[in-house]
Design an enzyme around this catalytic site. Structure first.
Site, PDB file in Angstrom:
ATOM      1  N   ARG A  44       1.023  -1.264   0.169  1.00 48.15           N
ATOM      2  CA  ARG A  44      -0.086  -0.092   0.151  1.00 48.15           C
ATOM      3  C   ARG A  44       0.987   1.389   0.128  1.00 48.15           C
ATOM      4  NH1 ARG A  44       2.281   2.161   3.666  1.00 48.15           N
ATOM      5  NH2 ARG A  44       0.979   3.618   3.686  1.00 48.15           N
ATOM      6  N   ASP A 235      -2.228  11.152  -2.015  1.00 48.50           N
ATOM      7  CA  ASP A 235      -2.201   9.941  -3.024  1.00 48.50           C
ATOM      8  C   ASP A 235      -2.844  10.507  -4.408  1.00 48.50           C
ATOM      9  OD1 ASP A 235      -2.873   8.780  -0.101  1.00 48.50           O
ATOM     10  OD2 ASP A 235      -2.960   7.124  -1.733  1.00 48.50           O
TER      11      ASP A 235
HETATM   12  O1  MRU Z   1      -4.476   3.194   2.028  1.00 53.18           O
HETATM   13  P1  MRU Z   1      -3.042   3.390   1.985  1.00 53.18           P
HETATM   14  O2  MRU Z   1      -2.346   2.774   3.046  1.00 53.18           O
HETATM   15  O3  MRU Z   1      -2.376   2.904   0.880  1.00 53.18           O
HETATM   16  O4  MRU Z   1      -2.928   5.042   2.181  1.00 53.18           O
HETATM   17  C1  MRU Z   1      -1.337   5.565   2.003  1.00 53.18           C
HETATM   18  C2  MRU Z   1      -1.540   6.875   2.164  1.00 53.18           C
HETATM   19  O5  MRU Z   1      -2.324   7.764   2.273  1.00 53.18           O
HETATM   20  C3  MRU Z   1      -0.088   7.521   2.056  1.00 53.18           C
HETATM   21  O6  MRU Z   1      -0.085   8.941   2.852  1.00 53.18           O
HETATM   22  C4  MRU Z   1       0.037   8.213   0.739  1.00 53.18           C
HETATM   23  O7  MRU Z   1      -0.197   7.059  -0.249  1.00 53.18           O
HETATM   24  C5  MRU Z   1       1.292   8.767   0.417  1.00 53.18           C
HETATM   25  S1  MRU Z   1       2.626   7.455   0.377  1.00 53.18           S
HETATM   26  C6  MRU Z   1       4.066   7.865   0.225  1.00 53.18           C
END
Ligand code: MRU
Length: 346
Positions: A44, A235
Site C-alpha cells: 500500500r 495519493d
Molecule cells: O491506504 P494506504 O495505506 O495505501 O494510504 C496511504 C496514504 O494515504 C499515504 O499517505 C500516501 O499514499 C502517500 S505514500 C508516500
C-alpha cells in the site's frame, strides 16, 4: 530489502498486513495475485502501489500465451484493466500502468520476447526512479525542517509506502541525515493503523525519536504548542493544489492552520494529476466495514451496525503551506506552481 522488488522473474514484496509483529516476504508469479495484493493492502502507499502495478503488468507479459505482438498487446491492455480496478484514489497506479502501456505501444517489437523483456526493464526503471525521486524530495523538503522540530505525521508515507526511503518520512530521514534533531508525533491512523503499525516500526528501526499518539490527540498537542510542523503524503494532487490523502489528513490541516503551524503535503510528481481541476473530482475509495468494526480479528462494534469507511479525504489547498515535490516546493497559487513543478521545476 526494498518494499517491492523483482527477483528471478517474480515480484517480491513485504507483507505489510503482518507488520510489526511479523516480517514476511511474499512472492508472486501471477498478475492476478498482484492485483489481489494491492486490493488487500499487502502492498500500500501510492508510489509502492504504482511499482506493484508495473511489476504486475510485466508478469502478465510473461504469463501471456500470445504468439505475436498484437495478441500480446491485447493481453496487456486486459491485464492493465484488472490491475487498474484494484484501488481508485492513488493516481500512481494508473500513472505507472499508462507508462508501461506507452512503452509497449511505442516500440517496434520483433517478437513477443523482446516486448516482454522491455516491459520488465520499464518496471525496474519505475522502481529505481522512485528511490531517486524520494531522496530528492528529502533534500528539497529538509530545508523547511527546523532543527529541534516536533513533526506530526499521519498514516505511513515512509519507505513502506514507496519502493524505498519514503516521501513525508523521506523528508524526516534526510533532515536527520543532515544532522538535525527531530522528534515525530505518529498518528495511529485508524482504521488500518498504518501509523501505529508501519510508521512506528520504520522510525524505531532507524532510531529516529518518535511518540505514538491516538489520532484524536493531535489537536490537543497543537494547541499546547508541541507541534512545529505537519507533514503528510499524498495519493492524488489536483491541478489547484487540493490533496487527497489518508482519511484524517484534512482535519490535521485545518487544525494546523487554526494553530498557526505550517502544514505541507509531500508528493512526487507522479502523484500530481493535472487532468483534474479540483479535489472534488478525485475518486475516494470506500473500504469494507470490517476495517472499522473488527480489530485484530476481534469484533468491537455490534453485529449489523451500519458503517461508512472512506479511506481518503481531500484537503483543500488553502490549508496547505506548500506541496513538496522532487522538483521544488510548490506554493500558492498552485495552478501555476504545480504546472511548473510538473514541467521540471526551477
Ligand atoms: O491506504 P494506504 O495505506 O495505501 O494510504 C496511504 C496514504 O494515504 C499515504 O499517505 C500516501 O499514499 C502517500 S505514500 C508516500
Amino acid at each position: 530489502m526494498r518494499t517491492i522488488e523483482w527477483h528471478n522473474g517474480r515480484v517480491r514484496m513485504i507483507d505489510q498486513r503482518l507488520l510489526p509483529l511479523e516480517y514476511r516476504v511474499v512472492e508472486y508469479d501471477d498478475y492476478h495475485q498482484v492485483a489481489e495484493a494491492i486490493r488487500d493492502m499487502v502492498v500500500r502507499g501510492a508510489p509502492a502501489i504504482g511499482a506493484a502495478a508495473a511489476f504486475g503488468l510485466a508478469l502478465s507479459a510473461r504469463q501471456s500465451r500470445a504468439e505475436n505482438v498484437p495478441a500480446l498487446m491485447a493481453d496487456l491492455e486486459q491485464a492493465a484493466e484488472v490491475l487498474r480496478r484494484t484501488r481508485p484514489t492513488a493516481v500512481n497506479l494508473s500513472w505507472a500502468l499508462e507508462r508501461m502501456l506507452r512503452r509497449a505501444r511505442a516500440g517496434r517489437w520483433g517478437s513477443v520476447t523482446e516486448l516482454t523483456t522491455a516491459l520488465e526493464a520499464e518496471a525496474l526503471a519505475i522502481a529505481d526512479e522512485d528511490v531517486q525521486v524520494n531522496r530528492r524530495i528529502g533534500e528539497v523538503g529538509a530545508a523547511i525542517v527546523p532543527d529541534g522540530a516536533n513533526i506530526l505525521t499521519h498514516c505511513n508515507a515512509g519507505a513502506l509506502a514507496t519502493v524505498e526511503y519514503g516521501t513525508a518520512l523521506g523528508v524526516v530521514r534526510m533532515a536527520v541525515e543532515q544532522g538535525k534533531r527531530v522528534h515525530v508525533w505518529v498518528d495511529e491512523t485508524r482504521p488500518r493503523l498504518q501509523g501505529a503499525r508501519l510508521t512506528a516500526w520504520e522510525l524505531m528501526r532507524d532510531g529516529i525519536p518518535m511518540t505514538l499518539i491516538a489520532d484524536n490527540a493531535a489537536g490537543h498537542l497543537m494547541r499546547a504548542g508541541r507541534v512545529d510542523l505537519v507533514l503528510f503524503g499524498a495519493d492524488r494532487v489536483a491541478a489547484n493544489g487540493d490533496v487527497a490523502n489518508k482519511i484524517g489528513s484534512y482535519q490535521l490541516a485545518v487544525l494546523a492552520k487554526e494553530n498557526g503551524i505550517p502544514c505541507y503535503a509531500v508528493s512526487p510528481i507522479s502523484t500530481i494529476d493535472l487532468s483534474l481541476a479540483t479535489g472534488d473530482e478525485i475518486p475516494i475509495e470506500e473500504r469494507p466495514a470490517e476495517e472499522v468494526t473488527v480489530i485484530d480479528g476481534r469484533r468491537i462494534a455490534p453485529e449489523g451496525v451500519p458503517v461508512y469507511n472512506p479511506a481518503f479525504d481531500v484537503t483543500p489547498h488553502r490549508y496547505l503551506t506548500g506541496i513538496i515535490t522532487e522538483n521544488g516546493i510548490a506554493y500558492p497559487p498552485y495552478g501555476v506552481s504545480l504546472r511548473k513543478m510538473v514541467n521540471g521545476g526551477g
